[in-house]
Write a protein that holds these residues in place. Structure first.
Motif, PDB file in Angstrom:
ATOM      1  N   SER A 198       0.828  -1.203   0.000  1.00 43.45           N
ATOM      2  CA  SER A 198       0.000   0.000   0.000  1.00 43.45           C
ATOM      3  C   SER A 198       0.863   1.254   0.000  1.00 43.45           C
ATOM      4  CB  SER A 198      -0.935   0.007   1.207  1.00 43.45           C
ATOM      5  OG  SER A 198      -1.841  -1.070   1.147  1.00 43.45           O
ATOM      6  N   ILE A 202       1.007   4.215  -2.961  1.00 47.98           N
ATOM      7  CA  ILE A 202       0.779   5.629  -2.636  1.00 47.98           C
ATOM      8  C   ILE A 202       2.015   6.457  -2.965  1.00 47.98           C
ATOM      9  CG2 ILE A 202       0.347   7.251  -0.760  1.00 47.98           C
ATOM     10  CD1 ILE A 202      -1.225   4.971   0.621  1.00 47.98           C
ATOM     11  N   GLN A 203       3.173   5.987  -2.546  1.00 43.09           N
ATOM     12  CA  GLN A 203       4.408   6.725  -2.800  1.00 43.09           C
ATOM     13  C   GLN A 203       4.675   6.834  -4.298  1.00 43.09           C
ATOM     14  OE1 GLN A 203       6.105   8.492  -0.984  1.00 43.09           O
ATOM     15  NE2 GLN A 203       8.184   8.684  -1.773  1.00 43.09           N
ATOM     16  N   THR A 205       2.451   6.943  -6.719  1.00 44.63           N
ATOM     17  CA  THR A 205       1.533   7.924  -7.295  1.00 44.63           C
ATOM     18  C   THR A 205       1.987   9.350  -7.019  1.00 44.63           C
ATOM     19  OG1 THR A 205      -0.299   6.368  -6.967  1.00 44.63           O
ATOM     20  CG2 THR A 205      -0.878   8.649  -7.405  1.00 44.63           C
ATOM     21  N   GLY A 268      -3.193  10.605  -5.147  1.00 42.93           N
ATOM     22  CA  GLY A 268      -2.322  10.060  -4.114  1.00 42.93           C
ATOM     23  C   GLY A 268      -2.874  10.264  -2.717  1.00 42.93           C
ATOM     24  N   ASP A 269      -3.417  11.438  -2.449  1.00 47.80           N
ATOM     25  CA  ASP A 269      -4.032  11.701  -1.137  1.00 47.80           C
ATOM     26  C   ASP A 269      -5.246  10.800  -0.912  1.00 47.80           C
ATOM     27  OD1 ASP A 269      -2.191  13.621  -0.511  1.00 47.80           O
ATOM     28  OD2 ASP A 269      -3.391  15.298  -1.237  1.00 47.80           O
ATOM     29  N   LEU A 271      -5.747   7.853  -2.275  1.00 45.20           N
ATOM     30  CA  LEU A 271      -5.244   6.493  -2.063  1.00 45.20           C
ATOM     31  C   LEU A 271      -4.772   6.308  -0.626  1.00 45.20           C
ATOM     32  CD1 LEU A 271      -3.227   5.730  -5.330  1.00 45.20           C
ATOM     33  CD2 LEU A 271      -5.168   4.432  -4.443  1.00 45.20           C
ATOM     34  N   ARG A 272      -4.147   7.334  -0.062  1.00 45.30           N
ATOM     35  CA  ARG A 272      -3.702   7.257   1.327  1.00 45.30           C
ATOM     36  C   ARG A 272      -4.904   7.048   2.253  1.00 45.30           C
ATOM     37  NH1 ARG A 272      -1.576  11.953   1.764  1.00 45.30           N
ATOM     38  NH2 ARG A 272       0.575  11.402   1.275  1.00 45.30           N
TER      39      ARG A 272
END
Length: 283
Positions: A198, A202-203, A205, A268-269, A271-272
């Motif tokens: 995970s 995220i990283q 993206t 990205g945010d 996905l976090r």
């Protein structure tokens, strides 16, 4: 992590901003992948001074640049070049950074400690300056730009992934695997690393947005792909002389760059939040 599940999560949370960003990202990727089917390369590079600096119209939706080249075609092809540079540089940065972070997190000795101190030193060194040094040594071009972005991002990834590895290797499942006779390589790559997937997604993206920004910045300085290759940063640099008389020349690539970077950051945010158990529990 399934794409449908992520999109369903955004719909359930009514996060229409992130959903729009995801659609914009999909459009950007589609334009980059299918650029050769949409427009031929010659249309993006052919000089036609008779149609230079035309304003937006039906025949040229985004107008033409100072050499008479269609801005829409160049932006679509620029998306392809931008995506290739961003994706390959992120793959380089993530692959090497994860390996260094995993080895230094799992094996604690003087060599790994010295390696992490060197990574800390490189993090303190300005990334853009490091990228400029790499491009200056290798020469300007797509390959050197890609390597510059990737190499300058490795230290941050190594530092980021070392922490989770340090924590995970002390968890019960890792200790149990070791007690059963599993090798260090098996424990690290079969048991520990999958639990960071995970974080990797995220990283990756967020790094894509960062890579696009750095790459365009270097191209703006003349350290990226050289003309007539269409690249958004280089297009913005070439349009500076016409910013007051023909603003569409700088507005089109500038807006494309802004929207794509913003979209990747928003995705990205989101996905976090999606992988956060506390956020998922609230549904």
């Amino acid at each position: 992590m399934q794409t449908a599940g992520f999109l369903g999560y955004l719909l359930r949370r009514r996060n229409y901003v992130a959903l729009t960003a995801a659609l914009v990202t999909l459009m950007f990727v589609s334009a980059a992948v299918f650029a050769p089917l949409l427009f031929d390369w010659e249309s993006a590079t052919r000089v036609s001074l008779g149609t230079a600096l035309l304003p937006p119209s039906l025949s040229h939706p985004l107008g033409t640049d100072e050499l008479g080249r269609d801005m829409l075609i160049r932006i679509v092809w620029g998306a392809r070049i931008t995506l290739v540079v961003a994706v390959v540089s992120v793959i380089i940065a993530m692959s090497v950074g994860i390996i260094i972070g995993c080895l230094c997190g799992y094996h604690e000795n003087w060599l790994t400690n010295a390696t992490m101190r060197f990574m800390d030193f490189m993090i303190a060194f300005p990334r853009t300056l490091l990228a400029i040094i790499v491009v200056t040594i290798l020469g300007s071009g797509v390959l050197s730009l890609t390597l510059a972005i990737g190499l300058s991002t490795i230290p941050a990834n190594a530092r980021l992934f070392r922490g989770p590895i340090l924590a995970l290797k002390r968890r019960q499942f890792a200790l149990a695997a070791k007690a059963l006779g599993a090798t260090d390589a098996s424990i690290l790559f079969s048991h520990i690393l999958p639990n960071t997937m995970s974080l990797i997604i995220i990283q990756g993206t967020l790094l894509l947005a960062d890579a696009i920004l750095i790459g365009s910045g270097l191209s703006f300085l003349g350290l990226g792909p050289q003309p007539p290759i269409p690249e958004w940063g280089a297009m913005i640099a070439a349009a500076r002389a016409h910013v007051t008389s023909h603003p569409h020349v700088i507005f089109a690539p500038g807006l494309a760059l802004f929207v794509v970077i913003l979209a990747f950051n928003l995705v990205g945010d989101a996905l976090r939040d999606y992988v956060d158990p506390r956020s998922r529990k609230a549904l």
